[in-house]
Design a protein around this motif. Structure first.
Motif, short mmCIF file in Angstrom:
data_model
loop_
_atom_site.label_atom_id
_atom_site.label_comp_id
_atom_site.label_asym_id
_atom_site.label_seq_id
_atom_site.Cartn_x
_atom_site.Cartn_y
_atom_site.Cartn_z
N GLY A 77 1.50 11.72 4.06
CA GLY A 77 1.10 11.87 2.84
C GLY A 77 -0.35 11.21 2.43
O GLY A 77 -0.90 11.48 1.54
N SER A 78 -0.86 10.38 3.24
CA SER A 78 -2.00 9.83 2.80
C SER A 78 -2.86 10.29 3.52
O SER A 78 -2.86 11.18 4.81
N ILE A 128 9.37 7.41 3.15
CA ILE A 128 8.91 7.88 4.48
C ILE A 128 9.34 7.11 5.60
O ILE A 128 8.90 7.05 6.72
N GLY A 129 10.63 6.42 5.38
CA GLY A 129 11.22 5.72 6.43
C GLY A 129 10.67 4.56 7.02
O GLY A 129 10.87 4.39 8.30
N ALA A 130 10.36 3.83 6.28
CA ALA A 130 9.57 2.50 6.61
C ALA A 130 10.65 1.52 7.35
O ALA A 130 11.68 1.43 6.74
N LYS A 174 5.03 -3.14 7.42
CA LYS A 174 6.28 -1.99 7.74
C LYS A 174 5.72 -1.18 8.87
O LYS A 174 4.45 -0.88 9.01
N ARG A 175 6.73 -0.84 9.65
CA ARG A 175 6.38 0.19 10.70
C ARG A 175 6.70 1.61 10.25
O ARG A 175 7.61 2.02 9.64
N ILE A 176 5.39 2.28 10.26
CA ILE A 176 5.60 3.51 9.79
C ILE A 176 5.15 4.64 10.59
O ILE A 176 3.92 4.51 11.31
N ALA A 177 6.13 5.51 11.02
CA ALA A 177 5.93 6.70 11.96
C ALA A 177 4.57 7.66 11.48
O ALA A 177 4.83 7.89 10.03
N ASP A 230 0.91 -0.95 0.13
CA ASP A 230 0.08 0.08 -0.04
C ASP A 230 0.78 1.36 0.06
O ASP A 230 0.25 2.39 -0.05
N LEU A 231 2.10 1.06 0.26
CA LEU A 231 3.09 2.13 0.01
C LEU A 231 3.83 2.40 -1.09
O LEU A 231 4.12 1.48 -1.95
N PRO A 232 3.77 3.70 -1.85
CA PRO A 232 4.26 3.93 -2.99
C PRO A 232 5.58 3.25 -3.43
O PRO A 232 5.79 2.59 -4.62
#
Lengths: 325, 262
Positions: free
Chosen positions: A149-150, A122-124, A135-138, A114-116
């Motif tokens: 961004g989403s 974005i630092g996954a 992925k751990r997403i801040a 789901d991430l571009p």
């Protein structure tokens, strides 16, 4: 010591331990939470009564506790037609100022697909060994399900995601509702059919038509999205089941009120069962858009999974129920 | 933190353990696992890709898990190496002799006592609601009629019991296992006979008893192998534990604290 010959299922044996468990579960059922104040708009009143819960089908996962099949009796209740949508959750947050657990932690889990760019921009971070597609997403939270961004402004009718069990329970309390027990969820999802695999029957794509939002292709690399959606779908994207319930399987996992245990139900009451009195993870039902027959064949109504109550991901949501007056 | 399966030690129940103690235990397990992995490397122990795949299949089995990340494979390889290093350290532990086993049997005789038991079958109709009550009475009447007509208990159980497929078998029922009402009935039944319909907290039952054994003690010869295995296992664990302690003393170990949310 005398040998044991055949081993009958635990639910067939009149042991003292089972009698104690049965009594405790009956007490828990009688003491269960009842809520009768929420607005019943977009809810369906279900008559309750008996249904056959669980499965012993060879495509199922016995270790999850999908079986044995048991005759469960339920009191009538109302159930949301749809999983709680982004637009619904926004009203809750606006009215209460509620801050979700993902917002407090400052990060959440997002499916890499789901991430571009797999999230590199974005630092996954990889944080779950063996399942590196998470992925751990801040900064990922219900308003930004895929992180910075989403946003959800273009998907008000998609199910809210990045909500933990605790967040879901807080929403339900605010709405004058509660989370469904696993038995209520499964009864509603079956739509009045008896012992069918899916809410609409036994065939996944009757007449070649997709009935739910799951994975097509090779997990986790290629989602061909033949069902029309690569990620979440609007809650009414597919036809409802026989009870008028939409999006019961696929799309997003749905939190249930019960603590998870693979064997508790074998000794528990079958009248308004509520799950064990304690546990470490809460039941989730229905599977999600990430489920595929070869990886997670859990978009069947009897399938079950679980997660810790503070977990949030981009494929877990919930719906509510309410008791009848 | 995962407790090491490869160490073949009884994993203590972490539930209710103080966090500090749990952390010490986790650190200790990690240190021992690391030492065993170093030992495996020094001894030239290897795990082939085919062995790792076979182990994954054995552990995970179902088609639901055909997609495993490298993390899973690495963990499996490490587990196998830890197992092999443990086995290598303990390979010279001798098997216990007859006299050692006899001594154990003499000192721990109670472990081999067995209670009174009956080999039992039952037909059960569970009662959860008042509606069930009526159904259960009807079904039990039909089952009783069929039994009276001479049909085998197994066949009638598979046709009428709520628990089908095993001929109503409960196997050997020991004193103290079942609810008292059930025990009162089955331990009083003469061998080869069946009970009338009776009620427990679960519902209605008809029971049949085919054998009855008095309480007693299993003879030494029947448990000798079991005892030998147990003593050998204990000796292996003891040697492994001593060796690990020695390895810890001879090593430089630094435990780094990790960020809580890392």
């Amino acid at each position: 010591m005398p040998e044991q010959t055949k081993t009958p299922p635990p639910c067939c044996v009149p042991t003292r331990a089972r009698a104690t468990a049965l009594k405790l579960s009956q007490k828990a059922s009688l003491a269960r939470e009842r809520v009768t104040v929420g607005d019943t708009t977009d809810m369906i009143e279900l008559p309750g009564g008996e249904f056959l819960m669980g499965t012993e089908d060879r495509d199922g996962f016995p270790a999850d506790g999908e079986g044995p099949i048991r005759r469960v009796t339920l009191t009538p209740f109302f159930v949301d037609m749809y999983p709680v949508r982004n637009r619904d959750f926004a009203q809750f947050v606006q009215a209460t100022g509620y801050i979700t657990e993902a917002e407090r932690f400052g990060w959440s889990f997002v499916f890499a697909g789901d991430l571009p760019d797999g999230g590199r921009g974005i630092g996954a971070e990889d944080s779950v060994p063996g399942v590196d597609w998470w992925k751990r997403i801040a900064g990922a939270n219900w308003q930004a399900p895929e992180g910075p961004g989403s946003d959800v402004s273009s998907r008000p009718d998609h199910p809210v995601v990045q909500v933990s069990w605790n967040d879901a329970a807080a929403y339900a309390r605010w709405a004058g509702k509660r989370l469904p027990t696993e038995a209520e969820w499964e009864y509603a999802a079956r739509g009045g059919l008896e012992q069918n695999t899916y809410p609409w029957g036994d065939e996944l794509t009757p007449g070649g038509l997709h009935q739910c939002n799951i994975w097509q292709g090779t997990f986790p690399a290629v989602n061909t999205a033949e069902d029309g959606f690569a990620s979440t779908a609007p809650v009414d994207a597919y036809p409802p089941n026989g009870y008028g319930i939409f999006s019961a399987v696929g799309n997003v996992w749905e939190w249930c009120a019960d603590w998870f245990d693979p064997v508790h139900h074998q000794s528990a009451t079958t009248v308004d069962p509520v799950g064990p009195s304690s546990g470490t993870t809460r039941v989730m039902k229905g599977g999600s858009y990430l489920c595929h027959a070869t990886y997670c064949n859990r978009y069947r109504v009897a399938a079950r999974s679980s997660n810790t109550p503070d977990s949030a991901t981009s494929n877990i949501g919930f719906r509510c129920v309410r008791d009848c007056l | 933190m995962r407790l090491s399966r490869g160490l073949e030690m009884d994993a203590p129940n972490a539930g209710g353990m103080e966090p500090a103690r749990l952390q010490r235990l986790a650190v200790s397990n990690l240190v021992q696992r690391t030492l065993l992995l170093q030992r495996a490397a020094a001894s030239g122990l290897r795990v082939t890709a085919a062995e790792a795949d076979a182990e994954r299949l054995r552990l995970w089995g179902s088609s639901s898990n055909t997609v495993c990340g490298t993390g899973v494979r690495d963990a499996i390889v490490e587990d196998l190496l830890v197992q092999r290093a443990s086995a290598d350290i303990t390979r010279h532990v001798p098997r216990p002799g007859r006299s050692q086993c006899e001594e154990f049997y003499r000192r721990n005789g109670k472990l081999f006592d067995f209670p009174e038991a009956v080999r039992t079958q039952h037909i059960v109709c569970n009662i959860h609601t008042p509606v069930d009550e009526h159904r259960a009475n009807e079904v039990m009447k039909l089952a009783s009629d069929r039994l009276a007509a001479g049909l085998s208990f197994s066949r009638v159980a598979d046709q009428y019991s709520d628990c089908k497929g095993v001929g109503g078998s409960l196997g050997w029922v020991m004193r103290g296992e079942m609810v008292p009402i059930f025990e009162d009935v089955v331990f009083a039944l003469p061998v080869g006979t069946r009970s009338a319909v009776f009620r427990t907290e679960f519902g209605l039952h008809i029971a049949h008893v085919s054998e009855h054994r008095s309480a007693g003690r299993t003879p030494f010869e029947k448990v000798r192998m079991e005892i030998a295995k147990r003593l050998h296992e204990e000796a292996r664990k003891s040697l492994l534990s001593q060796t690990l302690l020695q390895m810890e003393r001879e090593s430089q170990i630094f435990v780094m604290e990790e960020d809580e949310h890392a």
